[in-house]
Write an enzyme that holds these catalytic residues in place. Structure first.
Site, mmCIF file in Angstrom:
data_model
loop_
_atom_site.group_PDB
_atom_site.id
_atom_site.type_symbol
_atom_site.label_atom_id
_atom_site.label_comp_id
_atom_site.label_asym_id
_atom_site.label_seq_id
_atom_site.Cartn_x
_atom_site.Cartn_y
_atom_site.Cartn_z
ATOM 1 N N LYS A 104 0.829 -1.219 0.000
ATOM 2 C CA LYS A 104 0.000 0.000 0.000
ATOM 3 C C LYS A 104 0.861 1.267 0.000
ATOM 4 O O LYS A 104 0.633 2.179 -0.805
ATOM 5 C CB LYS A 104 -0.941 -0.026 1.212
ATOM 6 N N THR A 130 4.018 1.532 -0.833
ATOM 7 C CA THR A 130 4.777 1.547 -2.086
ATOM 8 C C THR A 130 3.933 2.121 -3.216
ATOM 9 O O THR A 130 4.409 2.915 -4.034
ATOM 10 C CB THR A 130 5.212 0.107 -2.445
ATOM 11 N N ARG A 155 2.390 8.302 6.923
ATOM 12 C CA ARG A 155 2.683 8.316 8.359
ATOM 13 C C ARG A 155 4.172 8.108 8.625
ATOM 14 O O ARG A 155 4.905 7.584 7.794
ATOM 15 C CB ARG A 155 1.903 7.197 9.065
ATOM 16 N N LYS A 186 7.662 -6.135 11.452
ATOM 17 C CA LYS A 186 7.059 -5.506 10.272
ATOM 18 C C LYS A 186 8.094 -4.831 9.374
ATOM 19 O O LYS A 186 7.958 -4.794 8.159
ATOM 20 C CB LYS A 186 6.011 -4.478 10.717
ATOM 21 N N ALA A 219 -3.348 1.961 13.661
ATOM 22 C CA ALA A 219 -4.525 1.796 12.802
ATOM 23 C C ALA A 219 -5.582 0.895 13.443
ATOM 24 O O ALA A 219 -6.712 0.845 12.963
ATOM 25 C CB ALA A 219 -4.109 1.243 11.451
ATOM 26 N N PHE A 271 -3.998 -0.268 7.213
ATOM 27 C CA PHE A 271 -4.535 -1.619 6.977
ATOM 28 C C PHE A 271 -5.499 -1.662 5.796
ATOM 29 O O PHE A 271 -5.377 -0.862 4.862
ATOM 30 C CB PHE A 271 -5.187 -2.167 8.246
ATOM 31 N N PHE A 290 3.902 -8.550 -9.004
ATOM 32 C CA PHE A 290 4.998 -9.412 -8.550
ATOM 33 C C PHE A 290 5.492 -10.207 -9.756
ATOM 34 O O PHE A 290 4.703 -10.524 -10.656
ATOM 35 C CB PHE A 290 4.528 -10.372 -7.449
ATOM 36 N N TRP A 308 7.188 -0.799 -8.239
ATOM 37 C CA TRP A 308 8.222 -1.345 -7.342
ATOM 38 C C TRP A 308 9.515 -1.558 -8.114
ATOM 39 O O TRP A 308 10.603 -1.248 -7.627
ATOM 40 C CB TRP A 308 7.735 -2.671 -6.736
#
Length: 558
Positions: free
Chosen positions: A73, A75, A96, A107, A275, A303, A383, A411
């Site tokens: 998200k 990214t 954030r 994480k 969150a 999230f 991906f 990405w």
């Protein structure tokens, strides 16, 4: 040759002086308070001078329920901001700040990834400009003044059995979840049970992220309820005269931070409420500043859309008067397969049937976001293991819902891999289809607000809450808090309170364990299931491999 890690990519970035980045938005160097060469705070005086300017278009990036497969998200938020700038738009990003706890835990960082990152990555994931330390200090000053007031005679007659304010620290430490403090005899005060939360769960964090200026900040700090008297009447932070000093500690933290993407585009990185237990969005002041300076502002919510987007719409947008022009929902083929029943180890194998089956989760989020009157587009975060047939199946499903899904390769390729999405998002935001409305009105009862979210967003059939919870909500309504929005604290992994229940379940029951009043932040927290406000470190925390190498460079951050 192995692909470069996020930190290797970030380290190789050709950063520009922060004054040059600020000039892209018309901010002169006089209004930037530099922290080194590559980050700065934007002065409060300059922000105040922007109030009469028109706002740009606000674009929300949200996602499906997170899975171990990864969604990307942040990214995508960063990539879209770069993509909009690449097609000739003036765009800024608002995200954030990262917490040290998850960074040293499991994480990792929170600055995007691959060639869609915000830099300086190491600084952002460590102490940055000290905002979290200031919030920690302001919070713990109030905790210290509360215990000190009780020690020196307790003039306010606070019932020490009903103290509602814990301490915080910006690290995962399960040993501090429940403690006994004031031990050691008369000189140290009255022993009582207490505990620690992580700084991102602090009400002070939520307040800083919802306050519009220093005056609003101090008022909200004063509204924090620290405990209750024996007659159950609340005691506020202003009653123990802590609000002024807390605001002083937060003076610099209140000013948003300006940094840059790998492609030298402006990014505001400011605040970071949990969150789960809070609203999970960057600060209102950063978002409003960006909207005055850029034609398009790309921001994200925490999230999946059931938690993040709902809170963004019902809490942040409602309180700040924001009107989102478009929303992007991030999904991956891998996550669709996992929602379709495929084990993590088998996600590299083509499985079109599982993609189709797992799309129900995405479909639910699309319906939910549209229900707020915000037009939606889906970003498929690519991906290398994705096959053409799997991507086509996902796109076909989304098309069947009257929405479009765009394959994005930011990405790997930065802005060049997301220009198609950028063009379509700009067109969507510039259109007149947005008609944003929160899910429920302010004057709806608190329990009715909970039921509305549970039934309309989670598709639950009922909400269960014992008499104690219902009576507490009625008492807050009688005290004048009934017009507050509710902030649902539940697992991010599912529409239900069972983190293992993926897909798009319906007809389940939502149990309410407890409710908490965040009077300063301006919402009622509704705790569903087991929610940790102080996480623990995993068996092998990331901290074990974080070090400074012989060249003086940090290794292990990712």
């Amino acid at each position: 040759m192995a692909p470069k890690s996020d930190i290797e990519i970030a380290r190789a970035a050709k950063k520009k002086p922060i004054q040059e980045v600020g000039s892209k938005l018309g901010i002169s160097s006089d209004h930037l308070l530099p922290y080194g060469h590559d980050k700065a705070k934007v002065s409060a005086e300059y922000i105040a001078s922007l109030k009469d300017r028109p706002d740009g278009k606000l674009i929300l990036v949200t996602a499906i329920n997170p899975t171990p497969a990864g969604e990307g998200k942040t990214t995508t938020t960063v990539g879209l901001g770069d993509g909009l700038n690449a097609i000739g738009k003036t765009a800024a990003i608002c995200i954030r700040e990262a917490s040290l706890g998850p960074c040293f835990g499991m994480k990792g960082g929170a600055a995007g990834g691959g060639y869609a990152q915000v830099v300086p990555m190491e600084d952002m994931n460590l102490h940055f400009t000290g905002d979290f330390h200031a919030i920690t200090s302001a919070h713990n000053l109030l905790a210290a003044m509360l215990d000190n007031h009780i020690y020196w005679g307790n003039e306010l007659e606070i019932d020490i059995r009903r103290i509602a304010f814990r301490r915080v620290m910006d690290m995962n430490d399960r040993a501090l979840r429940q403690i006994v403090c004031n031990l050691g005899g008369v000189a140290n005060g009255f022993p009582r049970e207490a505990g620690f939360d992580i700084t991102v769960a602090s009400e002070v964090m939520a307040i800083l992220c919802l306050a519009t200026d220093m005056g609003d900040l101090e008022r909200r700090l004063g509204d924090i309820i620290v405990g209750y008297r024996r007659d159950r009447s609340p005691v506020f932070a202003r009653d123990i005269k802590a609000d002024g000093a807390m605001a002083v500690l937060l003076k610099d933290a209140m000013q948003p931070n300006l940094v840059q993407t790998l492609e030298n585009n402006p990014a505001f990185v400011h605040g970071g409420p949990f969150a789960n237990i809070a609203h999970g969005c960057n600060s209102v002041v950063a978002t409003q500043t960006a909207l005055k300076l850029a034609d398009y502002v790309v921001t994200e919510a925490g999230f999946g859309a059931d938690l993040g987007a709902e809170k963004f719409f019902d809490i942040k947008c409602r309180k700040a008067g924001l009107k989102p022009a478009a929303a992007v929902i991030v999904a991956t083929v891998r996550a669709m397969k996992m929602n379709g029943g495929v084990a993590k180890g088998d996600l590299g194998d083509e499985n079109v049937d599982a993609v189709q089956k797992g799309c129900a989760n995405l479909g639910r989020h699309i319906e939910n976001v549209k229900s707020f009157g915000v037009p939606v587009i889906v970003a498929i975060n690519h991906f290398v293991t994705d096959t053409d047939a799997e991507v086509a199946a996902l796109q076909e499903y989304v098309q069947g819902l009257g929405t479009e899904a765009v394959l994005c390769k930011h990405w790997a390729n930065g802005s060049a891999g997301i220009t198609e999405l950028a063009e379509k998002v700009a067109a969507l935001a510039d259109g007149d289809s947005a008609d944003f409305q929160p899910l429920y009105p302010d004057d709806m009862g608190l329990f009715a607000k909970i039921e509305t979210i549970a039934k309309k967003i989670y598709r639950a059939s009922e909400v269960i809450a014992d008499k104690k919870v219902r009576d507490q909500l009625k008492e807050w309504e009688a005290q004048g808090y009934g017009n507050l929005p509710v902030c649902m604290a539940k697992t991010q992994y599912s529409f239900t309170t069972d983190p293992n229940r993926r897909g798009a379940p319906e007809g389940h029951t939502l149990p309410i364990r407890e409710v908490r009043l965040s009077a300063g932040a301006g919402f009622v927290v509704v705790v569903c299931g087991e929610i940790m406000t102080m996480p623990g470190l995993p068996r092998q925390p990331s901290a074990e491999v974080i070090r400074i190498n012989d060249e003086g460079l940090i290794e292990g951050l990712f």
